[in-house]
Design an enzyme around this catalytic site. Structure first.
Site, PDB file in Angstrom:
ATOM      1  N   THR A 213       0.871  -1.186   0.000  1.00  0.00           N
ATOM      2  CA  THR A 213       0.000   0.000   0.000  1.00  0.00           C
ATOM      3  C   THR A 213       0.908   1.236   0.000  1.00  0.00           C
ATOM      4  O   THR A 213       1.326   1.687  -1.046  1.00  0.00           O
ATOM      5  CB  THR A 213      -0.969   0.003   1.199  1.00  0.00           C
ATOM      6  OG1 THR A 213      -0.246  -0.217   2.419  1.00  0.00           O
ATOM      7  CG2 THR A 213      -2.013  -1.083   1.042  1.00  0.00           C
ATOM      8  N   LYS A 239       3.809  -6.919   4.056  1.00  0.00           N
ATOM      9  CA  LYS A 239       3.579  -5.526   3.705  1.00  0.00           C
ATOM     10  C   LYS A 239       3.305  -4.781   5.001  1.00  0.00           C
ATOM     11  O   LYS A 239       2.682  -5.283   5.934  1.00  0.00           O
ATOM     12  CB  LYS A 239       2.435  -5.359   2.710  1.00  0.00           C
ATOM     13  CG  LYS A 239       1.032  -5.723   3.186  1.00  0.00           C
ATOM     14  CD  LYS A 239       0.301  -4.748   4.052  1.00  0.00           C
ATOM     15  CE  LYS A 239       0.296  -3.352   3.480  1.00  0.00           C
ATOM     16  NZ  LYS A 239      -0.401  -2.391   4.435  1.00  0.00           N
ATOM     17  N   THR A 250      -0.156  -2.891  11.140  1.00  0.00           N
ATOM     18  CA  THR A 250      -0.881  -2.825   9.883  1.00  0.00           C
ATOM     19  C   THR A 250      -0.063  -3.623   8.883  1.00  0.00           C
ATOM     20  O   THR A 250       0.708  -3.085   8.116  1.00  0.00           O
ATOM     21  CB  THR A 250      -1.030  -1.387   9.384  1.00  0.00           C
ATOM     22  OG1 THR A 250      -1.735  -0.667  10.376  1.00  0.00           O
ATOM     23  CG2 THR A 250      -1.844  -1.337   8.104  1.00  0.00           C
ATOM     24  N   GLU A 337       6.828   4.909   7.266  1.00  0.00           N
ATOM     25  CA  GLU A 337       6.478   6.027   6.391  1.00  0.00           C
ATOM     26  C   GLU A 337       7.348   7.256   6.660  1.00  0.00           C
ATOM     27  O   GLU A 337       7.209   7.912   7.694  1.00  0.00           O
ATOM     28  CB  GLU A 337       4.998   6.353   6.562  1.00  0.00           C
ATOM     29  CG  GLU A 337       4.122   5.244   5.988  1.00  0.00           C
ATOM     30  CD  GLU A 337       2.663   5.341   6.356  1.00  0.00           C
ATOM     31  OE1 GLU A 337       1.853   4.738   5.651  1.00  0.00           O
ATOM     32  OE2 GLU A 337       2.346   6.005   7.355  1.00  0.00           O
ATOM     33  N   ASN A 460       0.447  10.486   5.218  1.00  0.00           N
ATOM     34  CA  ASN A 460      -0.839  10.204   5.838  1.00  0.00           C
ATOM     35  C   ASN A 460      -1.848  11.316   5.618  1.00  0.00           C
ATOM     36  O   ASN A 460      -3.050  11.067   5.608  1.00  0.00           O
ATOM     37  CB  ASN A 460      -0.625   9.938   7.328  1.00  0.00           C
ATOM     38  CG  ASN A 460      -0.032   8.570   7.586  1.00  0.00           C
ATOM     39  OD1 ASN A 460      -0.729   7.576   7.532  1.00  0.00           O
ATOM     40  ND2 ASN A 460       1.271   8.519   7.809  1.00  0.00           N
ATOM     41  N   SER A 465      -6.192  10.970  -0.972  1.00  0.00           N
ATOM     42  CA  SER A 465      -6.313  11.978  -2.040  1.00  0.00           C
ATOM     43  C   SER A 465      -6.053  11.380  -3.409  1.00  0.00           C
ATOM     44  O   SER A 465      -5.298  10.438  -3.550  1.00  0.00           O
ATOM     45  CB  SER A 465      -5.325  13.118  -1.792  1.00  0.00           C
ATOM     46  OG  SER A 465      -5.582  13.720  -0.542  1.00  0.00           O
TER      47      SER A 465
END
Length: 465
Positions: A213, A239, A250, A337, A460, A465
């Protein structure tokens, strides 16, 4: 019209529950972190880091995808269902040989998801024996979707089962992506024939890319072990990048071996080693509704079938399995991230292992601590702050803080050997270690984490978007 399902097997259910209890008992009795600390994740040759997301620059901490040979009894195919705007695979199908056993560990999140509910129920019904396939989609979590989400999951499993000529209950599934959106199964079921036609034994990299993702690089691990003198292979993909915290993250993790091991024994092993691997990493303190770790054993290796997790013949296999899972867990942090630092937090001198673990997690998840790492600032005061707010027993006057081999504080005050220049030089390294002795006992714990950068906010903030 409701599709017929197989009736639960009481004996299988009892066996599965018994295995889970054994795993929980072992988890409490042993501290598997001890074995994890004895080895570092080895750097290994492989293909350069690759991404399925051109919008996300590859993490500076990325590692190469390893060379993963075929695992006997495992076939893999990927395809595009259209869950993403960009051209990329977002579907994964894995088919397993007849007689494959499976075990799983899932999120303890209060919301959960349709695919997690499905897997837990089917593994309970079958006892984990005879699993035929796994179908995965990225781009839609199918979580917090009620009955419509559950129905969509069932239709996907039914479609794959019919295509592969197996029972619906023997098809497991996983999903990842946006929460609160019902899975559009029409993006999966029409591709069943196409996926079946693409099945082949040498597609682990494709599989790792298809489930990504916000990940910036594909993550995989491989090891060879011996069982009763017979070589067996262990391969896994994962992942995960953000919304990562202990008690599952996650993450979707799929590990397969050609070993012949019962589902009950697999359940004990995966429950035990999840604690020292996937449940010992944190990116941001948040955890997901869809966390799933599945371990498959195809029984294609030519050794006697092992029915107990504690069997002495599994000694090498147990060590290698934990190593693969730890490697995968560490790679998630390297892809945290916006991460630029890979950080190991060690707490010593705690009253109990549980206390040490809570303190370590509090330090690892503190935004102030993590932003200091991002700024390459050895702000040991923030470490002390986080230790104190864990609300666990500590002795302020005996506490010490170290960054690598450099002593920042000792006996409750700044170290007389503190050197700002040396500290600043150390903080520029991509891999850091912070060790804190809280001075009240002999227990210890380790949590791995990463820094918190502006890029995390950007990723995030723009996620939908």
């Amino acid at each position: 019209m409701t599709e017929k399902t197989d009736r639960p097997n009481p004996a299988a259910i009892a066996a599965a529950k018994s295995a889970e209890k054994v795993g929980q008992t072992l988890e409490r009795a042993l501290d598997p972190l001890a074995s994890a600390l004895k080895r570092a994740t080895a750097k290994r040759p492989g293909k350069p880091a690759v991404t399925a997301n051109p919008d996300y620059p590859i993490s500076p901490l990325a590692v190469a995808f390893p060379t993963i040979p075929p695992i006997a009894g495992v076939e893999i195919a990927t395809g595009r269902g259209g869950f993403y705007k960009q051209e990329r695979d977002d579907l994964l199908l894995m088919r397993f040989a007849k007689g494959t056993a499976c075990a799983g560990v899932f999120t303890r999140h209060g919301v959960g998801s349709a695919p997690v509910d499905w897997c837990k129920r089917q593994l309970e019904i079958s006892g984990g024996e005879g699993v035929c396939a796994l179908i995965v989609n990225a781009g839609c979590a199918n979580s917090f979707t009620g009955r419509p989400g559950a129905d969509a999951a069932r239709r996907v499993a039914s479609s794959i089962a019919k295509r592969l000529d197996c029972r619906q209950r023997d098809v497991l599934m996983a999903s990842t992506g946006v929460i609160g959106v019902v899975l559009d199964d029409a993006k999966i079921t029409p591709h069943a024939a196409e996926l079946e036609a693409r099945l082949n034994a040498d597609a682990w990299l494709d599989a790792a890319q298809a489930i990504m993702t916000t990940d910036t690089f594909a993550k995989g691990s491989f090891a060879t072990a011996e069982i009763d003198g017979v070589p067996v292979r262990i391969a896994g993909i994962v992942k995960g990048s953000g919304m990562i915290a202990p008690d599952m993250a996650t993450m979707l993790a799929f590990v397969a071996t050609d070993a012949a091991i019962s589902a009950a024994a697999l359940q004990t092993l995966v429950s035990l080693y999840t604690r020292s691997t996937f449940n010992s990493v944190t990116v941001d303190g948040d955890r997901s509704t869809n966390d799933t770790c599945l371990l498959f054993a195809t029984a294609q290796a030519e050794h006697p079938r092992i029915g107990r997790a504690g069997d002495r013949r599994l000694a090498d296999f147990r060590e290698k399995l934990e190593g693969v899972m730890l490697d995968l867990a560490h790679q998630m942090l390297r892809d945290g991230e916006g991460a630029t630092k890979f950080v190991k937090i060690t707490i010593n001198g705690a009253e109990s292992a549980a206390s040490a673990r809570k303190i370590a997690r509090t330090v690892a998840e503190s935004p102030l601590v993590k932003t200091a790492f991002a700024g390459e600032d050895a702000n040991w005061g923030r470490i002390v702050m986080a230790v104190g707010r864990a609300d666990e027993p500590v002795n302020r006057d005996r506490m010490s803080v170290r960054f690598g081999d450099l002593v920042a504080a000792q006996d409750g005050a700044v170290s007389p050997t503190y050197d700002e220049a040396k500290m600043s030089a150390y903080m520029k390294k991509p891999e850091l270690e912070v060790r804190v002795d809280v001075g009240v006992g002999r227990a210890s714990a380790v949590i791995w984490t990463c820094d918190l950068t502006k890029r995390y906010v950007e990723i995030n903030g723009d996620y939908r978007s």
